[in-house]
Design a protein around this motif. Structure first.
Motif, PDB file in Angstrom:
ATOM      1  N   THR A   1      -2.176   9.122  -4.757  1.00 57.83           N
ATOM      2  CA  THR A   1      -0.657   8.892  -4.522  1.00 57.83           C
ATOM      3  C   THR A   1      -0.079   8.501  -5.696  1.00 57.83           C
ATOM      4  OG1 THR A   1      -1.572   6.765  -3.535  1.00 57.83           O
ATOM      5  CG2 THR A   1      -1.142   8.204  -2.033  1.00 57.83           C
ATOM      6  N   ALA A   2      -0.646   8.422  -6.436  1.00 58.23           N
ATOM      7  CA  ALA A   2       0.256   7.977  -7.965  1.00 58.23           C
ATOM      8  C   ALA A   2       0.655   9.037  -8.946  1.00 58.23           C
ATOM      9  CB  ALA A   2      -0.583   6.975  -8.749  1.00 58.23           C
TER      10      ALA A   2
ATOM     11  N   SER B   1     -10.752   5.405  -2.579  1.00 56.10           N
ATOM     12  CA  SER B   1     -10.181   5.002  -3.951  1.00 56.10           C
ATOM     13  C   SER B   1      -9.293   6.492  -4.497  1.00 56.10           C
ATOM     14  CB  SER B   1     -11.207   4.783  -4.889  1.00 56.10           C
ATOM     15  OG  SER B   1     -12.277   5.754  -4.897  1.00 56.10           O
TER      16      SER B   1
ATOM     17  N   GLY C   1      -8.263  -0.926  -5.592  1.00 58.47           N
ATOM     18  CA  GLY C   1      -7.467   0.318  -5.045  1.00 58.47           C
ATOM     19  C   GLY C   1      -6.079   0.208  -5.624  1.00 58.47           C
ATOM     20  N   ALA C   2      -5.370  -1.084  -5.630  1.00 58.96           N
ATOM     21  CA  ALA C   2      -4.140  -1.264  -6.019  1.00 58.96           C
ATOM     22  C   ALA C   2      -4.034  -1.147  -7.493  1.00 58.96           C
ATOM     23  CB  ALA C   2      -3.621  -2.445  -5.562  1.00 58.96           C
TER      24      ALA C   2
ATOM     25  N   HIS D   1      -3.988   2.404  -8.777  1.00 57.96           N
ATOM     26  CA  HIS D   1      -2.774   3.118  -8.399  1.00 57.96           C
ATOM     27  C   HIS D   1      -1.734   2.487  -9.522  1.00 57.96           C
ATOM     28  CE1 HIS D   1       0.390   5.158  -5.938  1.00 57.96           C
ATOM     29  NE2 HIS D   1       1.167   3.990  -6.174  1.00 57.96           N
TER      30      HIS D   1
ATOM     31  N   TRP E   1      -5.797   6.280  -3.131  1.00 52.90           N
ATOM     32  CA  TRP E   1      -5.173   5.279  -4.097  1.00 52.90           C
ATOM     33  C   TRP E   1      -4.777   5.935  -5.312  1.00 52.90           C
ATOM     34  CZ3 TRP E   1      -2.994   0.533  -3.351  1.00 52.90           C
ATOM     35  CH2 TRP E   1      -3.680  -0.097  -2.017  1.00 52.90           C
ATOM     36  N   LEU E   2      -5.500   6.854  -5.788  1.00 50.67           N
ATOM     37  CA  LEU E   2      -5.219   7.545  -7.276  1.00 50.67           C
ATOM     38  C   LEU E   2      -4.331   8.737  -6.862  1.00 50.67           C
ATOM     39  CD1 LEU E   2      -8.642   7.188  -8.535  1.00 50.67           C
ATOM     40  CD2 LEU E   2      -6.729   6.246  -9.953  1.00 50.67           C
TER      41      LEU E   2
ATOM     42  N   LEU F   1      -0.167   5.035 -12.419  1.00 50.72           N
ATOM     43  CA  LEU F   1       1.314   5.058 -12.603  1.00 50.72           C
ATOM     44  C   LEU F   1       1.850   4.681 -14.204  1.00 50.72           C
ATOM     45  CD1 LEU F   1       2.915   3.330  -9.397  1.00 50.72           C
ATOM     46  CD2 LEU F   1       3.009   5.936 -10.019  1.00 50.72           C
TER      47      LEU F   1
ATOM     48  N   ASP G   1       0.760  -1.059   0.031  1.00 53.33           N
ATOM     49  CA  ASP G   1       0.017   0.085  -0.015  1.00 53.33           C
ATOM     50  C   ASP G   1       0.929   1.156  -0.161  1.00 53.33           C
ATOM     51  OD1 ASP G   1      -2.068  -1.788   0.131  1.00 53.33           O
ATOM     52  OD2 ASP G   1      -2.779  -1.233   2.139  1.00 53.33           O
ATOM     53  N   PRO G   2       0.407   2.245  -1.028  1.00 51.09           N
ATOM     54  CA  PRO G   2       1.626   3.341  -0.908  1.00 51.09           C
ATOM     55  C   PRO G   2       1.345   4.435   0.125  1.00 51.09           C
ATOM     56  CG  PRO G   2      -0.286   3.409  -2.657  1.00 51.09           C
ATOM     57  CD  PRO G   2      -0.439   2.278  -1.898  1.00 51.09           C
ATOM     58  N   HIS G   3       0.341   4.309   0.858  1.00 49.90           N
ATOM     59  CA  HIS G   3       0.090   5.194   2.115  1.00 49.90           C
ATOM     60  C   HIS G   3      -0.493   4.711   3.326  1.00 49.90           C
ATOM     61  CE1 HIS G   3      -0.700   8.980   3.860  1.00 49.90           C
ATOM     62  NE2 HIS G   3      -0.061   9.690   3.178  1.00 49.90           N
TER      63      HIS G   3
END
Ligand code: SAM
Length: 217
Positions: free
Chosen positions: A75-76, A69, A44-45, A48, A72-73, A52, A19-21
């Motif tokens: 953070t990309a 969601s 969500g993954a 992301h 998730w977006l 990217l 998970d990015p955050h």
């Protein structure tokens, strides 16, 4: 929303997910405790990864809820990227803003409060990625405007295309959803599949996700 992947498979894949955050878990816990219809973490993954992969700098989301969601977006996005997300419910939108601020991405996320059907004609594209996760009966009526707002090569992603398996006639005996929403989702997917402006892949991730790429011409 129903999860169609068997639990051991889901657990195995979840253990591999990165998970990015850390705020994602907070929002997820909060939303699930209240029974809010957030995307599954595997969806969500995927969002992301898709953001990217297309180098997204401008993202549009329809249906924010409390911002799961969205994060998730967001953070990309690169630091100078931007995201617009639209939510009908003012209380949910306010909570989404709070979560974005706590996650440190408020500078690149704008939460618009009100009916996305109206907002869509007031914003300008192009967007690199658009995520549709609002009222299921609005998926088809919004489609043409969303394709207009997307850049060639951009991605239109829609959630719930399997709708707990209820889009498959006779598959689910103990139904959770009304037939009108189910028919709307099934009709939307058929339209995507035959739309010459798009190439669409239908994935069994979470509750089913469609990923449509806008063709160059
Ligand atoms: C499935 S939830 C969104 C979940 C969110 N994408 C997530 O996974 O974290 C759908 C949301 O869309 C909102 N919604 C439904 N119709 C809408 C509309 N016409 N305009 C804006 N928001 C709408 C609902 O209030 C609800 O919060």
């Amino acid at each position: 929303m129903g999860h169609l992947t068997p639990e051991p498979v889901r657990d195995y894949l979840a253990a591999l997910r990165c998970d990015p955050h850390e705020r994602l878990a907070v929002i997820d816990d909060e939303g699930r405790a209240e029974g809010l219809p957030l995307v599954y973490p595997d969806t969500g993954a995927l969002l992301h990864a898709l953001a990217l992969s297309c180098g997204a700098r401008r993202i549009l989301e329809i249906g924010t809820a409390i911002g799961y969601s969205t994060l998730w977006l967001a953070t990309a996005l690169p630091a100078d990227g931007m995201m617009i997300t639209m939510e009908y419910d003012a209380g949910r939108a306010a909570r989404a803003r709070d979560h974005m601020a706590a996650a440190g991405v408020a500078d690149r996320v704008s939460v618009m409060v009100g009916d996305a059907t109206r907002f869509l004609h007031k914003i300008a594209g192009p967007f690199d990625l658009i995520f549709q996760d609002s009222d299921k009966q609005l998926y088809q009526p919004m489609l043409d405007r969303l394709v207009e707002l997307l850049r060639p090569g951009g991605l239109l992603v829609a959630d719930n295309i399997l709708w707990n398996g209820e889009v498959i006639p006779g598959y689910v005996t103990d139904k959770k959803y009304n037939d009108t929403d189910t028919a709307a989702i099934a009709a939307f997917s058929r339209r995507l599949a035959g739309d010459p402006r798009l190439y669409t892949s239908f994935l069994q991730v979470g509750d089913g996700v469609s990923v449509s790429i806008k063709r160059a011409s």
